[in-house]
Design an enzyme around this catalytic site. Structure first.
Site, mmCIF file in Angstrom:
data_model
loop_
_atom_site.group_PDB
_atom_site.id
_atom_site.type_symbol
_atom_site.label_atom_id
_atom_site.label_comp_id
_atom_site.label_asym_id
_atom_site.label_seq_id
_atom_site.Cartn_x
_atom_site.Cartn_y
_atom_site.Cartn_z
ATOM 1 N N ASP A 63 33.237 35.988 46.979
ATOM 2 C CA ASP A 63 34.272 35.669 47.478
ATOM 3 C C ASP A 63 34.349 35.702 48.934
ATOM 4 O O ASP A 63 34.637 36.864 49.230
ATOM 5 C CB ASP A 63 35.527 36.500 46.671
ATOM 6 C CG ASP A 63 36.950 36.180 46.891
ATOM 7 O OD1 ASP A 63 37.557 35.123 46.401
ATOM 8 O OD2 ASP A 63 37.381 36.688 48.026
ATOM 9 N N HIS A 73 45.387 30.567 51.102
ATOM 10 C CA HIS A 73 45.029 32.328 51.398
ATOM 11 C C HIS A 73 46.535 32.861 51.175
ATOM 12 O O HIS A 73 46.585 34.158 50.741
ATOM 13 C CB HIS A 73 44.476 32.636 52.628
ATOM 14 C CG HIS A 73 43.890 34.168 52.267
ATOM 15 N ND1 HIS A 73 42.849 34.321 52.930
ATOM 16 C CD2 HIS A 73 44.101 35.099 51.598
ATOM 17 C CE1 HIS A 73 42.354 35.568 52.788
ATOM 18 N NE2 HIS A 73 43.239 35.892 51.727
ATOM 19 N N LYS A 119 38.705 30.428 51.446
ATOM 20 C CA LYS A 119 40.202 30.466 51.278
ATOM 21 C C LYS A 119 40.470 29.754 52.811
ATOM 22 O O LYS A 119 39.904 30.171 53.807
ATOM 23 C CB LYS A 119 40.892 31.798 51.061
ATOM 24 C CG LYS A 119 40.404 32.388 49.926
ATOM 25 C CD LYS A 119 41.032 33.844 49.795
ATOM 26 C CE LYS A 119 40.271 34.709 48.626
ATOM 27 N NZ LYS A 119 39.061 35.210 49.306
ATOM 28 N N TYR A 124 38.382 36.388 57.158
ATOM 29 C CA TYR A 124 37.259 37.196 56.815
ATOM 30 C C TYR A 124 36.255 37.288 57.928
ATOM 31 O O TYR A 124 35.467 38.082 58.488
ATOM 32 C CB TYR A 124 36.500 37.332 55.534
ATOM 33 C CG TYR A 124 37.290 37.795 54.265
ATOM 34 C CD1 TYR A 124 38.585 37.921 54.471
ATOM 35 C CD2 TYR A 124 36.597 37.439 52.893
ATOM 36 C CE1 TYR A 124 39.407 38.143 53.171
ATOM 37 C CE2 TYR A 124 37.611 37.620 51.920
ATOM 38 C CZ TYR A 124 38.759 37.851 51.937
ATOM 39 O OH TYR A 124 39.537 38.151 51.024
#
Length: 288
Positions: free
Chosen positions: A48, A114, A82, A53
């Site tokens: 994930d 997200h 996301k 990120y």
């Protein structure tokens, strides 16, 4: 991790592993490579990530290198990413294409919005509902083109979910939210169950706070397990998929040892009694 008892059936007909590696804290190609290598060795088959990120490219490269090493192909792993809140609305298509490009993939197994809000837009701004509606329409297009095998949302409240379910062409496959014994989200889980949406947990350890909770430690001691394993197992026994995150290979391997024990009814009840509505992560309820 090979039989379907370790998977949840999505409304698309796909099997999503109940256990995935959360990559939120992974930074840089070396740390990502080591964590993914340890995860694949331990039996993880789901990963994930997210645009925010900033490790989609590192994860994609690690998988490209490591899958052949482990005798695996692209079809053997389940990849989630996301849409960034900065790409909510009119920029959604560019954001979706960027995730595919960064990961180096022809398709993504699951792609989520997200956050219900938009970066740079106040939580009370009426553009938020319009933007997430536009984003969802874009995800539906990518799904229908086969570039996203399943689509869903993250951090949506009951209100956001009801709004989406009323207007969508494609029912979301997954809702990913904060979930642990102190924040059991019963109303949201019930809505997902009746709508055929898979309810998936993040922050199962309460950002680490729950590891030192006396009840959690007591149950762990009774079971001869770590507090982390007990917290993750609590979710799994409710058929809620989990995404523990760690950059440390030994913890990555510890967190996979969830399928060789069960919590008793009394231990499940002890943990569930902790529910008090306490959140440890960001709060989406203010986003209109």
């Amino acid at each position: 991790m090979t039989d379907h008892s370790s998977f949840v059936l999505l409304n698309t007909g796909a099997h999503m592993p109940l256990l995935g590696l959360g990559t939120y804290r992974l930074r840089g190609p070396e740390d990502t490579y080591q964590a993914v290598d340890a995860a694949l060795t331990a039996g993880y088959r789901a990963f994930d990530t997210a645009a925010v990120y900033r490790n989609e490219a590192d994860l994609g490269q690690a998988l490209h290198t490591l899958l052949p090493k482990h005798g695996l192909s692209r079809a053997d792993v389940f990849i989630t990413s996301k849409l960034s809140p900065k790409d909510q609305g009119a920029k959604a298509r560019d954001g979706c294409l960027r995730s595919l490009e960064q990961l180096g993939l022809d398709y993504i197994d699951l792609y989520l919005i997200h956050w219900p809000g938009t970066q740079g837009v106040a939580v009370g701004d009426k553009r938020n509902p319009k933007n997430r509606s536009q984003s969802w329409a874009t995800l539906e297009d990518f799904h229908m083109e086969g570039k996203f095998k399943a689509i869903g949302v993250s951090n949506y409240t009951v209100k956001h979910m009801q709004e989406l379910l009323k207007a969508c062409r494609v029912v979301p496959a997954v809702l990913q939210v904060e979930f642990h014994p102190r924040y059991a989200q019963k109303e949201l889980r019930a809505l997902c169950e009746e709508s055929g949406v898979c309810f998936q947990a993040y922050s199962s350890l309460g950002t680490g706070v729950l590891l030192t909770d006396p009840v959690v430690q007591e149950v762990a001691e009774r079971c001869g397990r770590t507090p982390a394993q007990v917290l993750l197992r609590w979710a799994l026994q409710q058929n809620v998929p989990v995404l523990p995150k760690s950059a440390k290979p030994d913890r990555v391997q510890d967190n996979v040892r969830l399928f060789d024990f069960e919590l008793s009814d009394s231990n499940m009840a002890r943990l569930s009694s902790l529910d008090c509505g306490e959140k440890f992560c960001w709060d989406p309820s203010l986003v209109i």
